[in-house]
Write a protein that holds these residues in place. Structure first.
Motif, mmCIF file in Angstrom:
data_model
loop_
_atom_site.group_PDB
_atom_site.id
_atom_site.type_symbol
_atom_site.label_atom_id
_atom_site.label_comp_id
_atom_site.label_asym_id
_atom_site.label_seq_id
_atom_site.Cartn_x
_atom_site.Cartn_y
_atom_site.Cartn_z
ATOM 1 N N THR A 44 -9.594 -6.593 8.163
ATOM 2 C CA THR A 44 -8.480 -6.742 7.231
ATOM 3 C C THR A 44 -7.332 -5.813 7.599
ATOM 4 O O THR A 44 -6.162 -6.202 7.564
ATOM 5 N N LYS B 132 -3.373 -6.791 9.022
ATOM 6 C CA LYS B 132 -2.127 -6.315 8.439
ATOM 7 C C LYS B 132 -1.313 -5.485 9.431
ATOM 8 O O LYS B 132 -0.084 -5.485 9.387
ATOM 9 N N ARG C 236 -8.187 -13.876 7.536
ATOM 10 C CA ARG C 236 -8.878 -13.072 6.519
ATOM 11 C C ARG C 236 -10.388 -13.077 6.710
ATOM 12 O O ARG C 236 -11.057 -12.067 6.552
ATOM 13 N N ASP D 206 5.482 -6.695 3.141
ATOM 14 C CA ASP D 206 4.255 -7.396 2.766
ATOM 15 C C ASP D 206 3.026 -6.759 3.402
ATOM 16 O O ASP D 206 1.961 -6.685 2.792
ATOM 17 N N ASP E 290 -0.310 -4.678 1.145
ATOM 18 C CA ASP E 290 -1.745 -4.930 1.199
ATOM 19 C C ASP E 290 -2.515 -3.665 1.576
ATOM 20 O O ASP E 290 -3.537 -3.337 0.962
ATOM 21 N N ARG F 159 -4.898 -1.886 -1.286
ATOM 22 C CA ARG F 159 -6.353 -1.838 -1.148
ATOM 23 C C ARG F 159 -6.891 -0.413 -1.283
ATOM 24 O O ARG F 159 -8.050 -0.211 -1.657
ATOM 25 N N LYS G 117 -3.007 -7.908 -8.154
ATOM 26 C CA LYS G 117 -1.987 -7.090 -7.495
ATOM 27 C C LYS G 117 -1.906 -5.732 -8.183
ATOM 28 O O LYS G 117 -2.196 -5.606 -9.377
ATOM 29 N N GLY H 247 0.742 -1.159 -4.662
ATOM 30 C CA GLY H 247 1.051 -2.122 -3.613
ATOM 31 C C GLY H 247 2.464 -2.649 -3.714
ATOM 32 O O GLY H 247 3.174 -2.780 -2.709
ATOM 33 N N GLU I 222 6.370 -11.424 -4.710
ATOM 34 C CA GLU I 222 5.053 -11.296 -4.095
ATOM 35 C C GLU I 222 3.990 -10.911 -5.114
ATOM 36 O O GLU I 222 2.808 -11.237 -4.950
ATOM 37 N N SER I 223 4.391 -10.229 -6.178
ATOM 38 C CA SER I 223 3.427 -9.769 -7.191
ATOM 39 C C SER I 223 3.084 -10.832 -8.224
ATOM 40 O O SER I 223 2.142 -10.662 -9.000
ATOM 41 N N ASP J 71 2.244 -15.849 0.448
ATOM 42 C CA ASP J 71 3.359 -14.929 0.274
ATOM 43 C C ASP J 71 4.211 -14.779 1.528
ATOM 44 O O ASP J 71 5.345 -14.303 1.454
#
Length: 241
Positions: free
Chosen positions: A40, A44, A101, A144, A148, A152, A165, A169, A215-216, A225
C-alpha cells in the motif's frame, strides 16, 4: 535541448523523459517485488513520485503545441501500458503490485488509468504556462498520495460525514497539494513560463482545499478520487486562474 532543431530537441526530450519515468516505475516495481516496503505504501509512493518527476522534465521541451504533444506521449504510453496489463495482454508482477490495492491486474483499469489520463490531458491541454496544469498534477500526486499515507498512520479522528476518511488525511492532502503547487509555480517561473504572485498562491490554496474537500466526500467510494480530484482542479482552476 537542441535550440537549432526543435523537432530533434523534442524527440530527445521525449526519450529522456520516458527513460526517467520508466526508471522510476522499475525502481518501485523492484521494491514491490522484493517485499521491501508495504504494498500500500509503495503504491502511494508511486502515485506521488511519477507525476511530479515527469513535470520536472517539462522545461526540456519546446514551447507550444509540439512540445506539449510530444511531452504528453510519456504518460500517454503509460495509458497503453495500464490497458495491456489490466486486460492481461502481458504480465508484470512488480508493476501490478506497486500500482494496485490488492494485486489484481484489473485494478489498473481504474485508478492508475485515470491517473495517467489526467496527467496526459493536463500536459497536452494546459502545458507549462498554465497554473491549472500545476494544480491538477500537484493535487493529484502530492495531495492525494499524502492523504492516504498520513491518514493510515495518523487518522484516528474520522470525518463526521465520512467515517472512511480522516481529519489528518484531509489536512495532509490540502497542505501537500498546495505546497507542491507553490514549489512548481516557482520552478516554472524561474524559466519564465509564468509570473509568480501572491494572488496565484492564494488561488492554489483555494484549489487544494476544494480538492481535499471533494476527496473526503462519501462519493469518493463510488467514483475514483483520481478522477474527482483532477476534475475539481480543472473546473475550479478554470474559474479562478
Amino acid at each position: 535541448m537542441f535550440p537549432e532543431n526543435l523537432v530533434l530537441s523534442d524527440v530527445c526530450a521525449t526519450g529522456f523523459s520516458t527513460a526517467v519515468a520508466f526508471t522510476c516505475l522499475s525502481f518501485w516495481g523492484e521494491v514491490g517485488k522484493r517485499g521491501i516496503l508495504d504494498q500500500t505504501l509503495i503504491r502511494k509512493l508511486v502515485h506521488i513520485n511519477i507525476g511530479l518527476v515527469f513535470m520536472l522534465c517539462w522545461p526540456l521541451f519546446s514551447p507550444g503545441l509540439q512540445g506539449a504533444v510530444l511531452a504528453s506521449l510519456v504518460p500517454g504510453v503509460n495509458i497503453i501500458r495500464m490497458l495491456l496489463l489490466g486486460l492481461g495482454v502481458y504480465h508484470d508482477e512488480g508493476t501490478i503490485k506497486s500500482m494496485s490495492r490488492h494485486g489484481d491486474r484489473r485494478e489498473l483499469l481504474k485508478g492508475p488509468l485515470y491517473y495517467a489520463s489526467s496527467i496526459t490531458l493536463a500536459c497536452v491541454f494546459y502545458w507549462r504556462t498554465s497554473p491549472i496544469a500545476i494544480a491538477v498534477i500537484c493535487n493529484l500526486c502530492a495531495g492525494d498520495g499524502m492523504a492516504d499515507i498520513v491518514g493510515r498512520r495518523l487518522g484516528t479522528e474520522k470525518l463526521p460525514y465520512n467515517r472512511s476518511k480522516s481529519i489528518a488525511g484531509s489536512i495532509a492532502m490540502a497542505t501537500s497539494g498546495f505546497t507542491a503547487s507553490v514549489v512548481y509555480m516557482r520552478y516554472f517561473a524561474s524559466f519564465g513560463y509564468m509570473e509568480e504572485s501572491w494572488g496565484m498562491i492564494l488561488r492554489f490554496l483555494v484549489v487544494s482545499i476544494a480538492s481535499a474537500v471533494v476527496e473526503s466526500l462519501p462519493i469518493s467510494t463510488d467514483i475514483d478520487d483520481n478522477l474527482t480530484v483532477s476534475l475539481t482542479s480543472v473546473l475550479l482552476g478554470t474559474f479562478i486562474f
